[in-house]
Design an enzyme around this catalytic site. Structure first.
Site, PDB file in Angstrom:
ATOM      1  CG  HIS A 151       4.101-100.950 -58.896  1.00  0.00           C
ATOM      2  ND1 HIS A 151       2.891-101.573 -59.398  1.00  0.00           N
ATOM      3  CD2 HIS A 151       3.209 -99.866 -58.046  1.00  0.00           C
ATOM      4  CE1 HIS A 151       1.483-101.399 -59.175  1.00  0.00           C
ATOM      5  NE2 HIS A 151       1.673-100.322 -58.506  1.00  0.00           N
ATOM      6  CB  SER A 203      -9.079 -99.462 -54.919  1.00  0.00           C
ATOM      7  OG  SER A 203      -8.634-100.335 -55.959  1.00  0.00           O
ATOM      8  CD  GLU A 211       0.705-101.849 -62.054  1.00  0.00           C
ATOM      9  OE1 GLU A 211       0.979-101.073 -62.463  1.00  0.00           O
ATOM     10  OE2 GLU A 211      -0.664-101.676 -61.753  1.00  0.00           O
ATOM     11  CG  ASN A 262       2.409 -95.712 -59.853  1.00  0.00           C
ATOM     12  OD1 ASN A 262       3.066 -95.057 -60.618  1.00  0.00           O
ATOM     13  ND2 ASN A 262       2.321 -96.877 -59.330  1.00  0.00           N
ATOM     14  CD  GLU A 320       0.899-100.008 -54.116  1.00  0.00           C
ATOM     15  OE1 GLU A 320       0.319 -98.796 -54.725  1.00  0.00           O
ATOM     16  OE2 GLU A 320       1.652-100.549 -55.287  1.00  0.00           O
ATOM     17  N   GLY A 332      -6.359-101.105 -58.872  1.00  0.00           N
ATOM     18  CA  GLY A 332      -6.957-100.775 -59.999  1.00  0.00           C
ATOM     19  C   GLY A 332      -8.399-101.608 -59.980  1.00  0.00           C
ATOM     20  CE  LYS A 355      -0.656 -98.063 -60.895  1.00  0.00           C
ATOM     21  NZ  LYS A 355      -1.406 -99.244 -60.792  1.00  0.00           N
TER      22      LYS A 355
HETATM   23  P1  PGA Z   1      -4.623 -97.903 -57.856  1.00  0.00           P
HETATM   24  O1  PGA Z   1      -3.093 -98.169 -57.852  1.00  0.00           O
HETATM   25  O2  PGA Z   1      -4.611 -96.611 -56.797  1.00  0.00           O
HETATM   26  O3  PGA Z   1      -4.973 -97.582 -59.159  1.00  0.00           O
HETATM   27  O4  PGA Z   1      -5.323 -98.894 -57.241  1.00  0.00           O
HETATM   28  C1  PGA Z   1      -2.180 -98.186 -56.827  1.00  0.00           C
HETATM   29  C2  PGA Z   1      -0.696 -98.732 -57.388  1.00  0.00           C
HETATM   30  O5  PGA Z   1      -0.628 -99.543 -58.164  1.00  0.00           O
HETATM   31  O6  PGA Z   1       0.200 -98.002 -56.911  1.00  0.00           O
END
Ligand code: PGA
Length: 254
Positions: A100, A216, A102, A12, A170, A176, A14
């Protein structure tokens, strides 16, 4: 329990990547994939909308699938700035991430909206990667199971099946941040998701649906996470932006 699920390593990106970075990343991954004689994993990359077409071309003769990070639930019409599943299918996408955290946080997406987007994705013949996961406050309050169950049942379309659905667990606080739940904590949530899917869709579909862990995931922890009984791959953000790291994560399936 049948366990013939093939791991899926999904990136992803983003809101990252201009044309040259995105295409170089896709080309590097395509080259790695072409050199793999008999990959034991599936791989998918979900660039921002601006790069979907270009990345699709860069991946065209590799076995890496193309995905997107969101879609609109309607097929077409007066929705300025939105993108339909038919448009994404037209560009060669086979996966769409929906719900997601976000998007749930930044755009106030509800379970009902996520469900409609997942249904639209499936109606276009694509696979929905439906994201669910608790916040840190919810975990601290002991609400993880309840939150995950509610999000799952509210976001899962009626026609969900192993061929058109992937679930990504998640934990919001792990995205992140460099923090992850313990392996036991990941497995217990994944087992819960599998059990809920069994109740909703029956054992055959539930056993076939791939459950990704996200938050992460990196080369250092991927092998242990993916080895868990109900973890069938990863949804990777930060580490999917570096070909070397993303590829190393995929290699942990080998
Ligand atoms: P990350 O994000 O691997 O940077 O923690 C995962 C995600 O949001 O899909």
């Amino acid at each position: 329990m049948p366990q013939d699920r093939r791991p899926l390593i999904a990136g992803n990106w983003k809101m990252n990547g201009l044309t040259s970075d995105g295409l170089s990343l896709a080309e590097a991954l395509a080259q790695n994939m072409k050199a793999e004689t008999d990959p034991v994993f599936d791989m998918c990359v979900c660039p921002p909308f601006t790069l979907v077409a270009g990345v699709g071309e860069a991946l065209a003769d590799s076995a890496i699938a193309l995905g997107a990070q969101d879609c609109h639930a309607q097929e077409k019409g007066a929705h300025t700035g939105d993108i339909s599943t038919a448009m994404l299918s037209d560009l060669g996408c086979s996966f769409i991430i929906v719900g997601h955290s976000e998007r749930r946080a930044d755009h106030g997406e509800t379970d009902g909206e996520v469900k409609a987007k997942a249904a639209a994705t499936q109606a276009s013949g694509l696979t929905a990667i439906i994201c669910i996961g608790e916040t840190e406050e919810q975990r601290d309050a002991g609400q993880t199971f309840e939150v995950v169950k509610t999000q799952l049942s509210g976001s899962l379309p009626d026609g969900a099946a192993a061929t058109n659905t992937v679930i990504a667990y998640e934990p919001v606080w792990a995205i992140g941040t460099g923090r992850t739940p313990s392996l036991d904590e990941v497995q217990e949530v994944h087992a819960l998701i599998r059990a809920e899917l069994t109740k909703a869709l029956g054992e055959v579909q539930a056993d076939g649906i791939r459950l990704l862990y996200g938050g992460s995931m990196k080369p250092e922890n991927a092998r242990d996470l993916i080895a868990l009984a109900d973890v069938d791959g990863g949804l990777i953000g930060g580490a999917s932006l570096k070909a070397e790291d993303f590829w190393a994560i995929a290699q942990s399936c080998v």
